[in-house]
Write an enzyme that holds these catalytic residues in place. Structure first.
Site, short mmCIF file in Angstrom:
data_model
loop_
_atom_site.label_atom_id
_atom_site.label_comp_id
_atom_site.label_asym_id
_atom_site.label_seq_id
_atom_site.Cartn_x
_atom_site.Cartn_y
_atom_site.Cartn_z
N LEU A 48 0.87 -1.17 0.00
CA LEU A 48 0.00 0.00 0.00
C LEU A 48 0.91 1.22 0.00
O LEU A 48 1.79 1.36 0.86
CB LEU A 48 -0.90 -0.01 1.24
CG LEU A 48 -2.18 0.83 1.24
CD1 LEU A 48 -3.07 0.47 0.05
CD2 LEU A 48 -2.94 0.65 2.54
N ASP A 49 0.72 2.12 -0.97
CA ASP A 49 1.59 3.29 -1.11
C ASP A 49 1.61 4.13 0.17
O ASP A 49 0.61 4.19 0.89
CB ASP A 49 1.12 4.18 -2.26
CG ASP A 49 1.29 3.51 -3.62
OD1 ASP A 49 2.12 2.59 -3.73
OD2 ASP A 49 0.57 3.90 -4.57
#
Length: 326
Positions: A48-49
């Site tokens: 997840l960025d």
């Protein structure tokens, strides 16, 4: 005398369904959770960025063996596309590369949705973890290179408009493995002729987990150190040294989701303790019971509700492929 080996942590197992905050990277989150639980082993089921928030399932101990099943699960994202600019990273982090004055109406956006639903081809962002000639695309992009990333087949179950404003649209998407939401924003912006990038992104679900499974860093810290959070050791301290402290892990361990929850997609068979012992030694066992499947490419066996193994069922016998500690 030989040197005494360092302890590497606790053999704790289960899933932490973390509500990752904005600004924290996935690797950083895994390290934080591993430290809080003083776990031997940890890993996540899908990056997840840092600029994204939401569900980051983190596996501890034996649960790391079930990571591929969670990675393959459907995911739901709630995201905002800001219209008028395209950016190098396809989100707020990168500089603006293209601009337009026009803005789409809700009707314009709605007409576009069928094109992005079902099985489609998608080109990942330049700033992505895709490997190109053995190197990560984001490493090449940071060096100023523009790389040719081939499009890949992905599946989008649904793409809904949640709210539309002149300068932005909020969407919710349910998608399969390998989907880049940043690419959706980029491609829709190009199709609409106004450009676009992600201004906010939240992962709401990762199958089989739901928002009811969410736990925050603050909740984990409160369980680990008490509501006041006092006497926290240095998070940079080696877990091998910290494990010597007389700590009660009951509260934080109680926030774990059972390892077997990741395998809801597989047929499940209940076995006896004797059968479990044989399976853990790598031996096949006969499956008994009127409702037991005769054939299954993959199934999981449990004893007293605890996961024993993943394996195949052939001609009424369970043949283990991956076993789990009791």
């Amino acid at each position: 005398m030989g040197r005494r080996g360092k302890k590497k942590g606790r053999p704790v197992s289960g899933w932490v369904v973390l509500d990752k905050p904005v600004g924290m990277g996935s690797t950083e989150a895994v390290s934080k959770i591993k430290w809080l639980f003083q776990a031997e082993k940890a890993g996540h089921a899908g990056t997840l960025d840092p600029l994204a928030s939401g569900m980051l399932p983190i596996a501890l101990g034996e649960a790391t063996k079930t990571v591929p099943y969670v990675q393959d699960g459907a995911k739901i994202y709630r995201f905002t596309v800001a219209w008028g600019q395209e950016r190098s990273t396809d989100d707020l982090e990168g500089p603006v590369t293209k601009e337009a004055n026009q803005r789409p109406s809700e009707a314009d956006v709605r007409v576009l949705l069928p094109k992005y639903t079902g099985v489609i081809m998608q080109t990942p962002p330049q700033f992505s973890a895709i490997k190109i000639a053995g190197e990560r695309a984001y490493d090449l992009a940071r060096e100023g290179e523009t790389v040719d990333i081939p499009p890949r087949e992905i599946e989008i179950g649904r793409l809904d408009i949640i709210e539309h404003k002149p300068d932005q649209t909020i969407f919710e998407v349910e998608c399969g493995k390998g989907t880049y939401v940043r690419s959706l924003a980029r491609d829709m912006g190009r199709d609409l002729g106004c450009f676009g990038h992600i201004s906010e992104l939240r992962r709401v679900e990762v199958e089989p987990f739901t928002p009811e499974d969410f736990v925050t860093i603050a909740e984990l810290e409160a369980a680990r150190f008490g509501a006041q959070g006092h006497d926290k050791p240095d998070p940079e301290a080696d877990a091998a040294d910290a494990v010597e402290m007389p700590i009660d892990f009951g509260a934080i361990d109680g926030l774990l989701v059972d390892t077997s929850a990741a395998l809801d997609c597989l047929p499940r068979i209940a076995i006896s303790d004797d059968a479990a012992t044989k399976i853990r030694l790598g031996n096949p066992v006969i499956i008994r019971g009127r409702d037991a499947p005769v054939e299954a490419e993959e199934a999981c066996a449990t004893a007293r509700g605890k996961l024993v193994a993943i394996g195949a069922i052939e001609q009424g016998m369970f043949k283990p492929k991956r076993v789990f500690a009791g």
